[in-house]
Design a protein around this motif. Sequence first.
Motif, short mmCIF file in Angstrom:
data_model
loop_
_atom_site.label_atom_id
_atom_site.label_comp_id
_atom_site.label_asym_id
_atom_site.label_seq_id
_atom_site.Cartn_x
_atom_site.Cartn_y
_atom_site.Cartn_z
N ASP B 202 -8.83 -12.93 -39.18
CA ASP B 202 -8.16 -11.91 -38.36
C ASP B 202 -9.10 -11.14 -37.45
O ASP B 202 -8.70 -10.11 -36.90
CB ASP B 202 -7.41 -10.92 -39.28
CG ASP B 202 -5.95 -11.35 -39.53
OD1 ASP B 202 -5.50 -12.31 -38.90
OD2 ASP B 202 -5.28 -10.72 -40.36
N VAL B 203 -10.36 -11.59 -37.29
CA VAL B 203 -11.26 -10.80 -36.43
C VAL B 203 -10.73 -10.71 -35.01
O VAL B 203 -11.02 -9.75 -34.30
CB VAL B 203 -12.72 -11.31 -36.38
CG1 VAL B 203 -13.41 -11.16 -37.73
CG2 VAL B 203 -12.78 -12.73 -35.88
N GLY B 204 -9.94 -11.70 -34.61
CA GLY B 204 -9.35 -11.62 -33.28
C GLY B 204 -8.47 -10.40 -33.12
O GLY B 204 -8.22 -9.94 -31.99
N LYS B 205 -7.99 -9.85 -34.22
CA LYS B 205 -7.15 -8.66 -34.12
C LYS B 205 -7.93 -7.47 -33.58
O LYS B 205 -7.35 -6.55 -33.00
CB LYS B 205 -6.57 -8.29 -35.49
CG LYS B 205 -5.48 -9.25 -35.92
CD LYS B 205 -4.59 -8.65 -36.99
CE LYS B 205 -3.37 -9.54 -37.20
NZ LYS B 205 -2.56 -9.08 -38.33
N LEU B 206 -9.23 -7.46 -33.80
CA LEU B 206 -10.04 -6.34 -33.31
C LEU B 206 -9.97 -6.28 -31.80
O LEU B 206 -10.06 -5.21 -31.20
CB LEU B 206 -11.47 -6.46 -33.81
CG LEU B 206 -11.59 -6.52 -35.35
CD1 LEU B 206 -13.05 -6.70 -35.78
CD2 LEU B 206 -11.00 -5.27 -36.00
N ALA B 207 -9.82 -7.44 -31.17
CA ALA B 207 -9.64 -7.45 -29.71
C ALA B 207 -8.17 -7.43 -29.33
O ALA B 207 -7.82 -7.07 -28.21
CB ALA B 207 -10.32 -8.69 -29.13
N GLU B 208 -7.32 -7.82 -30.26
CA GLU B 208 -5.89 -7.89 -29.94
C GLU B 208 -5.25 -6.51 -29.88
O GLU B 208 -4.33 -6.26 -29.12
CB GLU B 208 -5.16 -8.73 -30.99
CG GLU B 208 -3.72 -9.04 -30.63
CD GLU B 208 -2.96 -9.65 -31.80
OE1 GLU B 208 -3.30 -9.38 -32.97
OE2 GLU B 208 -2.00 -10.39 -31.54
N PHE B 209 -5.76 -5.62 -30.71
CA PHE B 209 -5.16 -4.30 -30.75
C PHE B 209 -5.79 -3.37 -29.74
O PHE B 209 -6.99 -3.44 -29.49
CB PHE B 209 -5.34 -3.67 -32.14
CG PHE B 209 -4.59 -4.39 -33.22
CD1 PHE B 209 -3.45 -5.12 -32.94
CD2 PHE B 209 -5.04 -4.34 -34.53
CE1 PHE B 209 -2.75 -5.78 -33.94
CE2 PHE B 209 -4.35 -5.00 -35.54
CZ PHE B 209 -3.22 -5.72 -35.24
N SER B 210 -5.01 -2.50 -29.18
CA SER B 210 -5.62 -1.40 -28.46
C SER B 210 -5.32 -0.17 -29.31
O SER B 210 -4.17 0.12 -29.62
CB SER B 210 -5.08 -1.32 -27.03
OG SER B 210 -4.13 -0.33 -26.89
N THR B 211 -6.36 0.48 -29.78
CA THR B 211 -6.19 1.49 -30.81
C THR B 211 -6.34 2.89 -30.25
O THR B 211 -6.97 3.13 -29.22
CB THR B 211 -7.25 1.30 -31.90
OG1 THR B 211 -8.52 1.19 -31.27
CG2 THR B 211 -6.97 0.06 -32.71
#
Lengths: 326, 326, 326, 326, 326, 326
Positions: B202-211
Motif C-alpha cells: 500500500d505504499v502507493g497510497k502515500l502518493a494516492e492520498f492528499s492529506t
Amino acid sequence: MDSRNNAKKNAELRSLAPGDRFCGYYLLKSIQPATTAAGKPYLNLRLADLDGELPGKFWDYAGPLTAADAGQAVWASGRVDTFQNAPQLTLDNLRLTDEKDEFDLGRIVPVAPYDAQEMLHYVEQTLQSLSDADYRAVCLAVLERRREQFALLPGAKAMHHAFLHGLLMHTAGMLRQADALALLYPDVIDRSLLLAGVFLHDVGKLAEFSTTELGLVGDYSKEGQLLGHLFLGAEEAGSAARALGVPAEKTMLLQHLILSHHGKPEFGAVVYPKCAEAELLAEIDMIDSRMEMYRAAFADTPPGQFSRQRVYGLNNCMIYRPAQEE
Amino acid sequence: MDSRNNAKKNAELRSLAPGDRFCGYYLLKSIQPATTAAGKPYLNLRLADLDGELPGKFWDYAGPLTAADAGQAVWASGRVDTFQNAPQLTLDNLRLTDEKDEFDLGRIVPVAPYDAQEMLHYVEQTLQSLSDADYRAVCLAVLERRREQFALLPGAKAMHHAFLHGLLMHTAGMLRQADALALLYPDVIDRSLLLAGVFLHDVGKLAEFSTTELGLVGDYSKEGQLLGHLFLGAEEAGSAARALGVPAEKTMLLQHLILSHHGKPEFGAVVYPKCAEAELLAEIDMIDSRMEMYRAAFADTPPGQFSRQRVYGLNNCMIYRPAQEE
Amino acid sequence: MDSRNNAKKNAELRSLAPGDRFCGYYLLKSIQPATTAAGKPYLNLRLADLDGELPGKFWDYAGPLTAADAGQAVWASGRVDTFQNAPQLTLDNLRLTDEKDEFDLGRIVPVAPYDAQEMLHYVEQTLQSLSDADYRAVCLAVLERRREQFALLPGAKAMHHAFLHGLLMHTAGMLRQADALALLYPDVIDRSLLLAGVFLHDVGKLAEFSTTELGLVGDYSKEGQLLGHLFLGAEEAGSAARALGVPAEKTMLLQHLILSHHGKPEFGAVVYPKCAEAELLAEIDMIDSRMEMYRAAFADTPPGQFSRQRVYGLNNCMIYRPAQEE
Amino acid sequence: MDSRNNAKKNAELRSLAPGDRFCGYYLLKSIQPATTAAGKPYLNLRLADLDGELPGKFWDYAGPLTAADAGQAVWASGRVDTFQNAPQLTLDNLRLTDEKDEFDLGRIVPVAPYDAQEMLHYVEQTLQSLSDADYRAVCLAVLERRREQFALLPGAKAMHHAFLHGLLMHTAGMLRQADALALLYPDVIDRSLLLAGVFLHDVGKLAEFSTTELGLVGDYSKEGQLLGHLFLGAEEAGSAARALGVPAEKTMLLQHLILSHHGKPEFGAVVYPKCAEAELLAEIDMIDSRMEMYRAAFADTPPGQFSRQRVYGLNNCMIYRPAQEE
Amino acid sequence: MDSRNNAKKNAELRSLAPGDRFCGYYLLKSIQPATTAAGKPYLNLRLADLDGELPGKFWDYAGPLTAADAGQAVWASGRVDTFQNAPQLTLDNLRLTDEKDEFDLGRIVPVAPYDAQEMLHYVEQTLQSLSDADYRAVCLAVLERRREQFALLPGAKAMHHAFLHGLLMHTAGMLRQADALALLYPDVIDRSLLLAGVFLHDVGKLAEFSTTELGLVGDYSKEGQLLGHLFLGAEEAGSAARALGVPAEKTMLLQHLILSHHGKPEFGAVVYPKCAEAELLAEIDMIDSRMEMYRAAFADTPPGQFSRQRVYGLNNCMIYRPAQEE
Amino acid sequence: MDSRNNAKKNAELRSLAPGDRFCGYYLLKSIQPATTAAGKPYLNLRLADLDGELPGKFWDYAGPLTAADAGQAVWASGRVDTFQNAPQLTLDNLRLTDEKDEFDLGRIVPVAPYDAQEMLHYVEQTLQSLSDADYRAVCLAVLERRREQFALLPGAKAMHHAFLHGLLMHTAGMLRQADALALLYPDVIDRSLLLAGVFLHDVGKLAEFSTTELGLVGDYSKEGQLLGHLFLGAEEAGSAARALGVPAEKTMLLQHLILSHHGKPEFGAVVYPKCAEAELLAEIDMIDSRMEMYRAAFADTPPGQFSRQRVYGLNNCMIYRPAQEE
C-alpha cells in the motif's frame, strides 16, 4: 513354469512392453465378465496405477471376481500382448488384496503427502483444546461418528486435495491457520467457535460424495447433487448439537458458519458470512485450498517457469514458480 | 475577567449549551475570513472534535489565521450563543497549537487504537528479519524515505483503518499474519518475498492520498485518481529496487505482488495474482481489512445483536455479534 | 545430379506430393537433433510456410544448425517421401538465410498488408507535427530507443494485427483516426496529448511479448504475464518523460492515457479513462482493432455471406459481409 | 401607471427580489386555474428561465390561458412579493408569444451551442452526397417527413445532448466522424451505408419522446417505453424503404444498423453489430455522446481540476480537465 | 434378380452389416455428383434415419438427382459393402418420394410426439374463442398467411422442440397454460391479449429459420441473424394489425408482448415486460420450453437416476428423474 | 361529560384536526412510559391506522400498558391538540382489545383481499387430495403444527403479499396454478410432489420472520438472517418426514424442492432445480409473486397509464396498465 519368474514386479504400467511378464499390486479400474462365441467365460478388465492404465483379458475366468469388484486393489500377474497395435494384458492370476498383503497403496491411488495418523491425532488434540464445552462436544461427537470416513476421504472430486486423506489434510491445514489467526484478532474472534466451524465446515462432503471401495470420490451422491454439502453438513451438525443439548444460539452459529463458508451465494454459500468467525472461516478455506493448488502445480513446474496448464481454481491462470534465490 | 474562568475545559462540543463558556483544543474544521457590512474583519469558522462540530464567529479578527489553516489543531476559547435556534460559538481567542501544547490528539481526530511507536518498531524489526538481503534492502530504503508519512497516515479514506496511523496498523496486522502463515506453507511460500510484499503493498497510497495538515485523508490526489495506488506503489518499489541493484527477477516479483494485491481486475488488480506469495498477500489483506471492519462495527453493536447499519465492505450486510457465552 | 534440377522451387508445402523434389525458402518451425540406433546423427524438423507445414528428416546431419535455430528462415532442398501414409520431407540441404538471400518473407510468415517503411515514415512525420514540445520529445525518444522492434513486431499474439509490422500498422491506423477526430472535437481534445497517447499506448507490448527470431510473438514474456503491458508501457513512458524533464502534470497525463486505454477494469484497464483524450484513445483503439478483424475475416468471406467461423473479438459472432451493390 | 415602467426587463428570475417590478419572456412551467373562497378566478403558475423558477399568482384572471398551455413561452409582467419567506410573483400581464415576438429562446430553455440552420444544411448536403441512390432516397424521404421534429428535438431526456436541436447536433457530429473514418477503412466500410445508418439510427427517438410545446422531452411516450426507439426506428426505416422499392438486402442492412447501434444486448441493442458499418456506427455514437458529456462537464470544471460531480455516462467517474499548457 | 428380394426393408441403418441387402425410405443427408478417373458419372451420398447415417456410392448414376436434392426423403435400395473397415452402401436404386409413397416420416426425421392436425385444430379453435375481435382478427390473419409453415416447422434449431411440428406443439402447450392461468389472475390478465401474444410470440421464427425441404431448421436466415425473430415477429404483427385497422393501443400491446417475451435484455428481449400479460407470457414460454427439455431428457434417463449429459437449457445441470413411487 | 360524546368514531387519523374529539380502534404503534419533571407518570405513544399515524400523550397514566404492548390493537379516545405546529393526541382512555371487541382489523393493518378461512379451507382440501400418502402426511403434519401462524402471517416483509394472511394467499394461489399445470405436463410432473413442494416451500419463513403481536413482520429473526428460510424450511420438512417414516428418496425430493425454489444461487437458491417439479415450483412462485405485484400496482395506476413508481420486483420498471377495451 511359474509366470512370475522373470516377471517385472510392481512395474509401472506405462513401462510395460509387449513380451514382458508382470506381477504386482494394481487398481482394478473396471471389470466386465463376458462369454466367448464358443461359450466360455472370460474377463474384460482394466488395471491402473498412479500414472497409467492398460486393458486386459483373463481367459477361461469363472470367478469369484465380478463387476461389483471394480475400484478395488488386486494382485495380478500375466503377460503383455498386443491388440490393435497397442499393449494388452493377458492375465493368469487375479485376486483381491486383504490385510496380509503388504504394498504401497500410494503407488496405485493418489494419497495425501502427509501421514494420516499424525494428522488425525493433531485434529483430535486440537478439538480437545476448545475451551467452549458445547462446541467441543459437538465436534467430538461428529468425529466419533464419522472418524473412519473423515480420515480416509479426499477433500474434493477434483480442484484440490483430491486424494486419499485429502479432507483430513485440508482440515488439519485449516485448523493450524485458525489457531494462529484467532490469536491475532482476539477482539473479534472466538477461538472455539472458529475452530469448531473449521472442523465441521466440510462434513457434509462425507454424505455428498459417493466413494469407491478404496475411498476415492467416484461421483457425487444423489443427496450431494440435490441438497449440497453445505445443507447436509449444517443439518448434521444441528442434529448432533440438539442431541447434546447445546444452546440454540450456539447451534445456530455453528450452522451459520457451515452454511456461509463459500463466502458468496454465487460461489454456493447459502447465506453471506455475517459474523467475524464465519468471515474468517471462508478466508481460511480459500487460503488452504489455493496453497494446495500451488503445491500440486509445483510438482511439474520448475523454478523460474510458468505452469504448463492453466489452473482452473486459480482464476484459470498459468501460475509462476519464482526462480530459486541463490 | 479572563474568559477561561468558569469555562468548561476541553468539553465535548455536543455537550456545550447556550450560555456556557468554553476553552480547549479542537480541530479547526473550516475557516473563512470575512468583512462586516461596516467594513470590520471577522471569521466564520467551524470547530470540531471526535463526535461533533459547531459553527462560530470571531468578531474583529484580523489574523494571523487564514483559510489556509483549515484542518489544523487549535486552542480556542469563548462563549456559546444562539443563532437561528442553534448553538453558535463566539470566540475571543484562537491560535494554532505547537509542540509545547500538551493535549490528547485522539480527542479531536480519530486515531488508531494501538501505540504508533510500538507498531512502527515491530514493522522495522520484522523487516530487519528478512533473510533475503535484496527484499530487505528495498523495504528498508522505502521505509527510510517514507517513515514519517507511513507512520502517520490512515489506511483508507473510508471503509477500514480510516484513522491516524491506520496504514501502519494495517501493515503491522498483515505482517503478523504473514509471519504465521509463511510457516504453515513452507513448500510454496518464500517468507522474505511475502513479507516484503506486505510492507510495500500500500505504499502507493502515500502518493494516492492528499492529506490534511494533521494527516487525515482529505481526498485522493490527482495522481491517485489518474494512476491509482497500485501503479504508484509498483513504480516506486521498482525505482527503489533498481537504485539498489536488485536483480530483475526479484524486482519483477515485488512489483507483481503490489500490482495484483486486489485479487481480481474487477476489484482493481492490474493483473491476477500468479505466484503463491501474491495470492496469499491478497488474502491476508482481505482478512486484516475485514477483521478491522468487525472490530469497528462492534463499537456500537452489543453482543447478541446485529449492527444497526449495513457494512458496505462486508457484502453490505448487517453483521452479527454473537452473544457472550456465560 | 543436383537435387535442385526439376525441383519445384518455393512451392507451397501443401502442394507437394510424394515423389516431388523441392527447394526454396521456408520457416524452420522446429528442429531436434537426434541419433539413430546405429549411432548416426540426424535431424527431426518441421518446415512451414503461410498455409501449411510438413515434417522432415535430414539423415547424417551433424550441424551446424541446432534446436536453438527454430523459428528462423532457411533455405532447404530435398525430396518428398511417405511415412505412415503421410508426406515427409527428406532433406539434402539446409542453411539459415542471410542478407544476401532475396526472397519474399511474406510467403513464409504473415506480414502486414502495407509497406512498413512508409508506415514508419508516416508515424515519425506525425510525431514531428505535435505542437507540444514535451509530448513530442517523449514520443521521439521512445521511438528512437525502440525503432527496430516497434517497426517489426506484431500487434498481438492473436485477435488482431497478429503479423509482422502489425503494431506499426495498428499505430499508424490509430494516428490517422486521432488526427481526424481531434479536429472534430477541438473544445475538449488536445491533439498533442491524444496523438502522443496513441503512439505510446502499446509500447509496453514490446516488453510484454517474447518474440521469435523473425519477430513473431512466441509467447508472453515473464514481465508481460506478471506485470502486464499497461504497467510496462506507463513505467517506460514515465521514465522517458522524467529523463527529459517533462512537467509532472504532462507525465501523469501520458501515463493515465496508457493505463486506461482498455476502457474498463474488467477489460484490463488499470484505471477508468478520466480525461477526454483517454476516453477517445480507448475508442480509437477499439475501432482500429475491430476494423482490422473485419478486414481479416473478409479474406475468406464472400460478399453476401456470413463468416464461416465466429470471430472471438467481435462479440464471438459470425459476421456478415454485405452483398456488393451493383 | 404602466407596470412596465422601471420594471427589470428579461431579468434572470433568480436575480429578482421582493419589491422589484419585472417584465419579459419566460417559460410557463406550470399553470393551474383556481377559484378563491370568494368565487373569483385566479391562476397559480410557475415561470422559469434557464437557471431558476418562481411561483406566481395572477388574481382575477379569467383566461384565455389554461392548464393546457404549460410548457409554452410567454410574455409576462408584474411585481415580486413575498409568501412564506420566499419570493412570489404577482402578475398583471400574461400572454403566449407568437412569431412577432423577438426574444432569445436560449435564455429560457437549453439550446444547442451551434446554429440549427447550418447544422441542418450540413446534414442535408451530406445525405445528398451518398453515392448509393437507395440509401440516399430512404434518408431524404425520412428527413422530408420528419424535418421539423428532427431539427428541433433534443438528443436525449438526460445524459447527453439534452437541449433543443440536440438530436440534430448529435447527428451532424456523427456524420462528420463517419465521413472521416469511412475514408480510413475503405476495404471494409461502405460510406453510403454507414452515413445512412448514422442519419437513421436515432429517428425512433422522434416517436419515443413525448415532447413539450417547445420541443423539450417531457417524458418517454407509451410507444417509447413499450417498444423502444430501436424498434420504432427500424420499423419506420423499413416502411420508408419498402415504399421506395429499395432492395430487401439494403433494407435489411439499414434495419440491422439501427437495431444494433447500442452495441450489446445489455446496453439495449436488439442484436449484436454483425457488419463493419454497424460496428463502426456503434463506436461513432459512443464517441460523439461522450465527447459531448466532456464538453458539458467542462462548463463548470476549471483546467487542472476534477469535475465536482460524478458523470453517470462516463463510468460514473469524476472527470479531469487537464491543466492548460502555457 | 431383383435386388429387393431378401433385402431388409426399412431397416435401421445402424443395424445393417456388410453383406446385407437393403431397401426403404431414408433421408438423403448429402449428395455430390462426381466422375471417376475413367470419366464415368457416379454419386457420393449419405443416407440417414433417426439414429444413424451411412455413406454410399451409386456407380454409373447420371441423374436426375443432383446436389440440390440434399435434405429430401428418398426411396433407395442396394447392398452393404465395406470401405476402409467401415460399412458403405452401394446403391442400385434411388428416387425422391412423392405423395403416393406411404411411409413413416418419423422414422427418418424427428417429429413431434403428438398429432399435428389435432394440435392445429386446437390452436385455431382457441384463437376463435378470443372475445376481443381485434386480437382475434390479427391472429387469424397471421395464421391464414403462415398456416403451412406454422404447422410444419420446428420450434428451434436446438434446445427444445427441435423437431417437425415443434413450433405448433410449443404454441399449443403455451395456449393451454395461458388459458388456465388467465382464469386464475382475472384482475390483471386480459385473456384475449395474453392468448394472442402466445400465438404471435414466435411467428418471427418462420422468417428467422432457413429450413430444409422437409421442414427442419438448416440454419438461421440472413434476416434471422441480422434482425432477430423478436423484431421480425413484431414487424409482421404490426403490419397485419394495421392492415386490419386495429387501434394503435392494441397494436402496440401485441408488439410489446412479442418484443419482451425473452424476459430480459440479456436473454434477448428488446424491452422488459411492462404489462402483466407480457410478464406472464415470458413465464409461460419458459415453463413450456423447460418441461419439454425434461420430457426429452427422460427418453434416456431411467427413474431414480441423473441424466447422462448436462442439459444446456436447464442451467447446464444433469437433471434427476425421481424414482417411481411403488 | 363523556369524552366520546360528539367524538369522531374510528375516524382516519389523517382526517383529524386540532380541536376534534376522537374515539375508536387503532394500532398502538409505539408506547414509552415516562415521568414528568414533577415526577408524574405519563405515556408517549403513537397511534396508527392504514394510512397514517399520530403522536400522543396520556398524562397521569400509571398502567397497565407498558412498552411491551407496542404492536397491539387498542381502543383509545381523547382530544386532538397541537404541538410544534403539528397535531398531537391527548388521550383520556386506552386499553387493549379482546375477543369481545368487534372492529375491522383491515382498517388498521394491511390484510389480504380474500377471506382467510376460505383460503385455509381450500389449502387443506387440496393437501387432502394428494394421492401420495407420504407427501400428504408430511404436509398435513406441518400444517397441523403451524396452522395458526401459517394462516396469519404475511408472505414477505416487503415486495409482495406483505399483509396479514399473505403467505396463505400466496400458497393458495400457487396451489391453484400447480393443480392446473400438473395436468398439462403429466409425463414429467408428479402432482403430489409438486403440490407438497408448493405448500412447504415457504414454511421456513414462519421461523425467518419475527412478527409483531398482530402478525405483521417486524423484522427478520436471528435464525432468518443467519440461516435463511430455505435452510430452515428444508430442515423442518426433513424432520417432519423422518418422524413419519417417509422414505429417504421422498424426503430428499421435498427438501430439494424447498432448497431450490429461488431458481438460481444468485437469487438465493441453495442448489439449482434439478427435477421437473422443482423447476416448475420455481416458475409458479415467480408467477404468483409477480401477478400480485401487478395487482397491487393497479391500485393506484389508472387504465392506459404507467405506474407512478418503479416496481423493484418487476425489473425495477414503471409498469403499464393497458387501456380498457370498450
